[in-house]
Motif scaffolding. Structure first.
Motif, PDB file in Angstrom:
ATOM      1  N   GLY A  92      42.509  55.564  49.062  1.00  0.00           N
ATOM      2  CA  GLY A  92      41.526  54.502  48.906  1.00  0.00           C
ATOM      3  C   GLY A  92      40.247  55.021  48.278  1.00  0.00           C
ATOM      4  O   GLY A  92      40.102  56.208  47.999  1.00  0.00           O
ATOM      5  N   SER A 125      29.775  53.145  50.464  1.00  0.00           N
ATOM      6  CA  SER A 125      30.213  52.556  51.726  1.00  0.00           C
ATOM      7  C   SER A 125      30.867  53.642  52.578  1.00  0.00           C
ATOM      8  O   SER A 125      31.310  54.666  52.070  1.00  0.00           O
ATOM      9  CB  SER A 125      31.215  51.428  51.459  1.00  0.00           C
ATOM     10  OG  SER A 125      32.365  51.935  50.815  1.00  0.00           O
ATOM     11  N   LYS A 134      33.304  47.254  38.544  1.00  0.00           N
ATOM     12  CA  LYS A 134      33.516  47.743  39.904  1.00  0.00           C
ATOM     13  C   LYS A 134      33.046  49.191  39.903  1.00  0.00           C
ATOM     14  O   LYS A 134      33.187  49.890  38.915  1.00  0.00           O
ATOM     15  CB  LYS A 134      34.991  47.673  40.280  1.00  0.00           C
ATOM     16  CG  LYS A 134      35.564  46.277  40.193  1.00  0.00           C
ATOM     17  CD  LYS A 134      37.047  46.282  40.421  1.00  0.00           C
ATOM     18  CE  LYS A 134      37.620  44.898  40.232  1.00  0.00           C
ATOM     19  NZ  LYS A 134      39.077  44.896  40.312  1.00  0.00           N
ATOM     20  N   TYR A 168      36.515  58.059  44.509  1.00  0.00           N
ATOM     21  CA  TYR A 168      37.774  58.314  45.186  1.00  0.00           C
ATOM     22  C   TYR A 168      38.210  59.746  44.936  1.00  0.00           C
ATOM     23  O   TYR A 168      37.773  60.399  43.997  1.00  0.00           O
ATOM     24  CB  TYR A 168      38.857  57.339  44.730  1.00  0.00           C
ATOM     25  CG  TYR A 168      39.348  57.578  43.323  1.00  0.00           C
ATOM     26  CD1 TYR A 168      40.521  58.301  43.099  1.00  0.00           C
ATOM     27  CD2 TYR A 168      38.653  57.112  42.221  1.00  0.00           C
ATOM     28  CE1 TYR A 168      40.974  58.542  41.805  1.00  0.00           C
ATOM     29  CE2 TYR A 168      39.096  57.346  40.934  1.00  0.00           C
ATOM     30  CZ  TYR A 168      40.261  58.053  40.736  1.00  0.00           C
ATOM     31  OH  TYR A 168      40.700  58.299  39.459  1.00  0.00           O
ATOM     32  N   TYR A 187      35.722  54.319  47.872  1.00  0.00           N
ATOM     33  CA  TYR A 187      34.507  53.856  48.539  1.00  0.00           C
ATOM     34  C   TYR A 187      33.590  53.233  47.495  1.00  0.00           C
ATOM     35  O   TYR A 187      33.366  53.822  46.442  1.00  0.00           O
ATOM     36  CB  TYR A 187      33.801  55.031  49.228  1.00  0.00           C
ATOM     37  CG  TYR A 187      34.677  55.714  50.247  1.00  0.00           C
ATOM     38  CD1 TYR A 187      34.628  55.334  51.587  1.00  0.00           C
ATOM     39  CD2 TYR A 187      35.571  56.711  49.875  1.00  0.00           C
ATOM     40  CE1 TYR A 187      35.444  55.947  52.518  1.00  0.00           C
ATOM     41  CE2 TYR A 187      36.392  57.324  50.810  1.00  0.00           C
ATOM     42  CZ  TYR A 187      36.326  56.936  52.133  1.00  0.00           C
ATOM     43  OH  TYR A 187      37.132  57.534  53.058  1.00  0.00           O
ATOM     44  N   LYS A 188      33.076  52.041  47.802  1.00  0.00           N
ATOM     45  CA  LYS A 188      32.172  51.363  46.866  1.00  0.00           C
ATOM     46  C   LYS A 188      30.877  52.154  46.721  1.00  0.00           C
ATOM     47  O   LYS A 188      30.295  52.588  47.699  1.00  0.00           O
ATOM     48  CB  LYS A 188      31.823  49.968  47.371  1.00  0.00           C
ATOM     49  CG  LYS A 188      32.901  48.963  47.172  1.00  0.00           C
ATOM     50  CD  LYS A 188      32.407  47.585  47.569  1.00  0.00           C
ATOM     51  CE  LYS A 188      33.498  46.563  47.365  1.00  0.00           C
ATOM     52  NZ  LYS A 188      33.058  45.226  47.749  1.00  0.00           N
ATOM     53  N   GLU A 242      38.417  51.321  50.818  1.00  0.00           N
ATOM     54  CA  GLU A 242      39.154  50.105  50.485  1.00  0.00           C
ATOM     55  C   GLU A 242      40.226  50.439  49.454  1.00  0.00           C
ATOM     56  O   GLU A 242      40.095  51.392  48.685  1.00  0.00           O
ATOM     57  CB  GLU A 242      38.221  49.019  49.972  1.00  0.00           C
ATOM     58  CG  GLU A 242      37.515  49.345  48.680  1.00  0.00           C
ATOM     59  CD  GLU A 242      36.623  48.210  48.225  1.00  0.00           C
ATOM     60  OE1 GLU A 242      36.713  47.862  47.031  1.00  0.00           O
ATOM     61  OE2 GLU A 242      35.851  47.698  49.032  1.00  0.00           O
ATOM     62  N   TRP A 243      41.266  49.674  49.456  1.00  0.00           N
ATOM     63  CA  TRP A 243      42.360  49.862  48.516  1.00  0.00           C
ATOM     64  C   TRP A 243      41.906  49.359  47.154  1.00  0.00           C
ATOM     65  O   TRP A 243      41.325  48.282  47.048  1.00  0.00           O
ATOM     66  CB  TRP A 243      43.572  49.066  49.002  1.00  0.00           C
ATOM     67  CG  TRP A 243      44.818  49.398  48.285  1.00  0.00           C
ATOM     68  CD1 TRP A 243      45.488  48.588  47.419  1.00  0.00           C
ATOM     69  CD2 TRP A 243      45.572  50.603  48.348  1.00  0.00           C
ATOM     70  NE1 TRP A 243      46.596  49.217  46.942  1.00  0.00           N
ATOM     71  CE2 TRP A 243      46.675  50.467  47.493  1.00  0.00           C
ATOM     72  CE3 TRP A 243      45.397  51.798  49.036  1.00  0.00           C
ATOM     73  CZ2 TRP A 243      47.607  51.482  47.319  1.00  0.00           C
ATOM     74  CZ3 TRP A 243      46.339  52.800  48.858  1.00  0.00           C
ATOM     75  CH2 TRP A 243      47.426  52.641  48.015  1.00  0.00           C
ATOM     76  N   PHE A 244      42.140  50.141  46.096  1.00  0.00           N
ATOM     77  CA  PHE A 244      41.631  49.727  44.787  1.00  0.00           C
ATOM     78  C   PHE A 244      42.658  49.811  43.673  1.00  0.00           C
ATOM     79  O   PHE A 244      42.333  49.563  42.521  1.00  0.00           O
ATOM     80  CB  PHE A 244      40.397  50.556  44.403  1.00  0.00           C
ATOM     81  CG  PHE A 244      40.691  52.009  44.140  1.00  0.00           C
ATOM     82  CD1 PHE A 244      40.936  52.458  42.851  1.00  0.00           C
ATOM     83  CD2 PHE A 244      40.729  52.922  45.178  1.00  0.00           C
ATOM     84  CE1 PHE A 244      41.211  53.792  42.614  1.00  0.00           C
ATOM     85  CE2 PHE A 244      40.976  54.253  44.951  1.00  0.00           C
ATOM     86  CZ  PHE A 244      41.230  54.693  43.661  1.00  0.00           C
TER      87      PHE A 244
END
Length: 144
Positions: free
Chosen positions: A122, A72, A112, A116, A124-125, A76-78
């Motif tokens: 954060g 992505s 998941k 990172y 990225y998927k 996003e916060w993971f």
């Protein structure tokens, strides 16, 4: 005049949305990075053992798989993470900044899948990690 401005703004927004939703390549150049560690997370009762499996993996072949990975574009916060959500961690060092300017990258693969640099920035998927996970599983089965 107002109609032209509205059309221009709408087109600009559409371009931004398409860009954000389109996956980006994780690695741009297969020769621009080295894999320095591959670890497997193995559940051991209530604990998770982290086992270095780098010497059991064909790193050149893994490098080719990583060049096909896409991510992505929006982080996003993971954190916090639960190690039982992951099977593998691949740590790579890029000779020049690659995805989002990262030099040091960690890929977490499992339920998941994300890449990172540090948790405070954060992650990225990873969009198509199934091939990488299947490759790692096959490598361990063939050597085990």
């Amino acid at each position: 005049m107002k109609k032209r401005i509205l059309i221009a703004v709408t087109l600009l927004l559409l371009i931004v949305v398409v860009y954000v939703l389109t996956p980006a390549p994780l690695i741009k150049d297969a020769n621009a990075f080295d894999i320095y560690r591959v670890e497997q997370y193995r559940e051991n009762g209530e604990n998770v053992d982290i086992v270095d499996i780098t010497d059991q993996i064909d790193l050149a072949a893994l490098q080719n798989y990583l060049t096909t990975a896409q991510c992505s574009r929006v982080p996003e916060w993971f954190v916090p993470i639960c190690l039982t959500d992951y099977e593998y961690e691949i740590s790579i060092l890029c000779h020049e900044p690659q995805f989002h300017g990262m030099n040091l990258m960690h890929l977490l693969l499992g339920e998941k899948n994300l890449v990172y640099q540090s948790s405070d920035k954060g992650g990225y998927k990873i969009k198509n990690s199934e091939a990488i996970t299947a490759f790692l599983n096959a490598q361990l089965e063939n050597r085990g």
